[in-house]
Design an enzyme around this catalytic site. Structure first.
Site, PDB file in Angstrom:
ATOM      1  N   TYR A 146       4.158   0.510  -2.814  1.00 48.98           N
ATOM      2  CA  TYR A 146       3.611  -0.351  -3.884  1.00 48.98           C
ATOM      3  C   TYR A 146       4.387  -0.186  -5.192  1.00 48.98           C
ATOM      4  O   TYR A 146       3.872  -0.504  -6.267  1.00 48.98           O
ATOM      5  CB  TYR A 146       2.137  -0.011  -4.143  1.00 48.98           C
ATOM      6  CG  TYR A 146       1.168  -0.596  -3.140  1.00 48.98           C
ATOM      7  CD1 TYR A 146       1.272  -0.311  -1.782  1.00 48.98           C
ATOM      8  CD2 TYR A 146       0.123  -1.426  -3.541  1.00 48.98           C
ATOM      9  CE1 TYR A 146       0.380  -0.826  -0.865  1.00 48.98           C
ATOM     10  CE2 TYR A 146      -0.772  -1.948  -2.627  1.00 48.98           C
ATOM     11  CZ  TYR A 146      -0.638  -1.640  -1.292  1.00 48.98           C
ATOM     12  OH  TYR A 146      -1.538  -2.154  -0.387  1.00 48.98           O
ATOM     13  N   LYS A 199       5.830   8.576   8.356  1.00 52.56           N
ATOM     14  CA  LYS A 199       6.549   7.992   9.503  1.00 52.56           C
ATOM     15  C   LYS A 199       7.975   8.521   9.424  1.00 52.56           C
ATOM     16  O   LYS A 199       8.948   7.771   9.272  1.00 52.56           O
ATOM     17  CB  LYS A 199       6.476   6.462   9.411  1.00 52.56           C
ATOM     18  CG  LYS A 199       7.043   5.725  10.615  1.00 52.56           C
ATOM     19  CD  LYS A 199       6.247   5.946  11.895  1.00 52.56           C
ATOM     20  CE  LYS A 199       6.914   5.212  13.058  1.00 52.56           C
ATOM     21  NZ  LYS A 199       6.345   5.614  14.363  1.00 52.56           N
ATOM     22  N   ASP A 232       1.310   6.204  13.304  1.00 55.04           N
ATOM     23  CA  ASP A 232       0.839   5.554  14.541  1.00 55.04           C
ATOM     24  C   ASP A 232      -0.094   6.495  15.313  1.00 55.04           C
ATOM     25  O   ASP A 232      -1.164   6.097  15.798  1.00 55.04           O
ATOM     26  CB  ASP A 232       2.013   5.079  15.410  1.00 55.04           C
ATOM     27  CG  ASP A 232       3.178   6.052  15.436  1.00 55.04           C
ATOM     28  OD1 ASP A 232       3.197   7.003  14.626  1.00 55.04           O
ATOM     29  OD2 ASP A 232       4.082   5.893  16.276  1.00 55.04           O
ATOM     30  N   ASP A 256      -3.903   2.831   2.701  1.00 54.99           N
ATOM     31  CA  ASP A 256      -4.694   1.593   2.563  1.00 54.99           C
ATOM     32  C   ASP A 256      -5.120   1.102   3.947  1.00 54.99           C
ATOM     33  O   ASP A 256      -6.289   0.786   4.188  1.00 54.99           O
ATOM     34  CB  ASP A 256      -3.858   0.536   1.840  1.00 54.99           C
ATOM     35  CG  ASP A 256      -4.649  -0.741   1.602  1.00 54.99           C
ATOM     36  OD1 ASP A 256      -5.815  -0.636   1.176  1.00 54.99           O
ATOM     37  OD2 ASP A 256      -4.127  -1.838   1.871  1.00 54.99           O
ATOM     38  N   ASP A 260      -9.066   1.280   5.776  1.00 56.58           N
ATOM     39  CA  ASP A 260      -9.774   0.120   6.331  1.00 56.58           C
ATOM     40  C   ASP A 260     -10.216   0.414   7.760  1.00 56.58           C
ATOM     41  O   ASP A 260     -11.334   0.077   8.165  1.00 56.58           O
ATOM     42  CB  ASP A 260      -8.870  -1.126   6.322  1.00 56.58           C
ATOM     43  CG  ASP A 260      -9.024  -1.936   5.043  1.00 56.58           C
ATOM     44  OD1 ASP A 260      -9.399  -1.339   4.012  1.00 56.58           O
ATOM     45  OD2 ASP A 260      -8.776  -3.155   5.060  1.00 56.58           O
TER      46      ASP A 260
END
Ligand code: GGG
Length: 372
Positions: A146, A199, A232, A256, A260
């Protein structure tokens, strides 16, 4: 009687269901302040200023908030935010023009998103019926994916030739402060464990820097358990081994998405609360439900106010009213356990009904509040 502690709160309901849930949250908070005002200890009052910013404001003014908006917000004790996004404004314009304008400029670098399993709410996870599940996602909230770095070029070469670059920014200081925050939080929890998510097999620069900082910081917290998990694999772990989680720390985008997923596993995005913190308190912090503006149900009085109400509890904690915060959380639990639920979690109650039930539950069950 001690002086009543007054807090100045800026409310920004913004778009869609944000308006309904912030109105509901304000009603609950005002009822709490009235209750607290009558007691000899822990009296507090709330002085609200509401700002009409958002996508309707954009339609009139061509911008998401007033040009001096940040200066207007600067001296509040906290910001209570609804949701941003509506069809008249491209999502990247509305997000950067309001929510990210505030979080980035007020250096609200720690986004705390508890994943809370409430009584009476059905989880899609069968494990939730027999195991106590409860973890917190700590989202790096100032850089990473971001950072807003990049650009679009070469559209002049004709259709099909444009290129876009979107660069993630990972600074050692940015990684260190959020990772330390996660460890400090883990120390306060029953299970002292931090799971770091990256990652780093594919993202060999930013993620590997994050992993290195994680290892270095972890050495300062020998009593805290740790693990480093690829994003993942962590998505799978949220579903398959959620009992193994306590504090999950990740970059802006990864956290983020994971939060969720966590809210959905707890039953609904409508339940999830969050705090955008400037831990140094140089700027006001901002409290908001995790969910967006939900245009499909906005204006019908059926949105779930629980995420906004639990965000108000996080705000009370930040303001120095932990007992009031716990009372509010307990009241929400009483209400969900009693089956007073909105449609997203299998009930029939409206937004206002849930808020009114929380106010009633507060009257019955409030513990004494802190001295002012
Ligand atoms: N209350 C949270 C909210 O309005 N979110 C809108 C949204 O699209 N957020 C994306 C993001 O902040 O990453």
């Amino acid at each position: 009687m001690p002086d009543r502690r007054m807090y100045r709160i800026a409310a920004i309901p913004a778009d869609g269901v944000g308006k309904e849930v912030i109105a509901a949250g304000r009603r609950v908070l005002d009822a709490m302040a009235d209750q607290a005002g009558g007691s000899t200890e822990g009296a507090f009052g709330l002085e609200w200023s509401e700002f009409p910013w958002g996508s309707e404001y954009y339609a009139e003014h061509g911008r998401m908030m007033a040009p001096d908006g940040l200066a207007l917000l600067r001296d509040f004790d906290a910001i209570y935010f609804g949701a941003v996004g509506w069809e008249n404004v491209p999502d990247h314009v509305s997000l950067w023009g309001l929510r990210l304008n505030i979080t980035q400029n007020f250096d609200q670098w720690a986004n705390v998103r508890p994943v809370t399993f409430l009584p009476g709410i059905e989880s899609p996870l069968r494990k939730a019926d027999r195991l106590p599940l409860d973890w917190v996602v700590v989202r790096e909230n100032s850089e990473g994916e971001y950072a807003g770095l990049g650009g679009r070029n070469l559209s002049g070469r004709g259709p099909g030739n444009e290129v876009a670059v979107q660069t993630a920014l990972f600074t050692e200081k940015g990684c260190e402060r959020i990772i330390r925050f996660a460890f400090d939080l883990a120390r306060t929890r029953e299970v002292s464990k931090v799971s770091s998510v990256t990652k780093s097999n594919a993202q060999q620069y930013g993620s590997v820097l994050w992993d290195d900082v994680f290892k270095r910081v972890a050495a300062d917290y020998p009593e805290v358990q740790t693990e480093s998990v690829l994003v993942d694999a962590m998505s799978a772990k949220f579903v398959l081994q959620p009992e193994d989680l306590s504090v999950v720390v990740a970059s802006n985008l990864f956290a983020d998405i994971l939060s969720d997923l966590g809210s959905a596993l707890a039953g609904s995005l409508g339940l999830a609360a969050s705090a955008n913190l400037n831990p140094e308190r140089r700027f006001p912090s901002m409290f908001e439900p995790v969910h967006g503006s939900a245009p499909d149900i906005a204006g019908r009085g059926i949105s779930n106010p629980v995420g906004a109400i639990l965000s108000a509890a996080l705000m009370l904690d930040h303001l120095g009213q932990p007992t009031a915060a716990r009372n509010l959380e307990t009241a929400v639990e009483t209400v969900t356990a009693a089956g007073i639920r909105t449609r997203d979690v299998g009930g029939t109650a409206g937004t206002d009904e849930v808020a009114a039930a929380v106010i009633e539950a507060l009257k019955l069950a409030s513990a004494p509040l802190e001295p002012a």
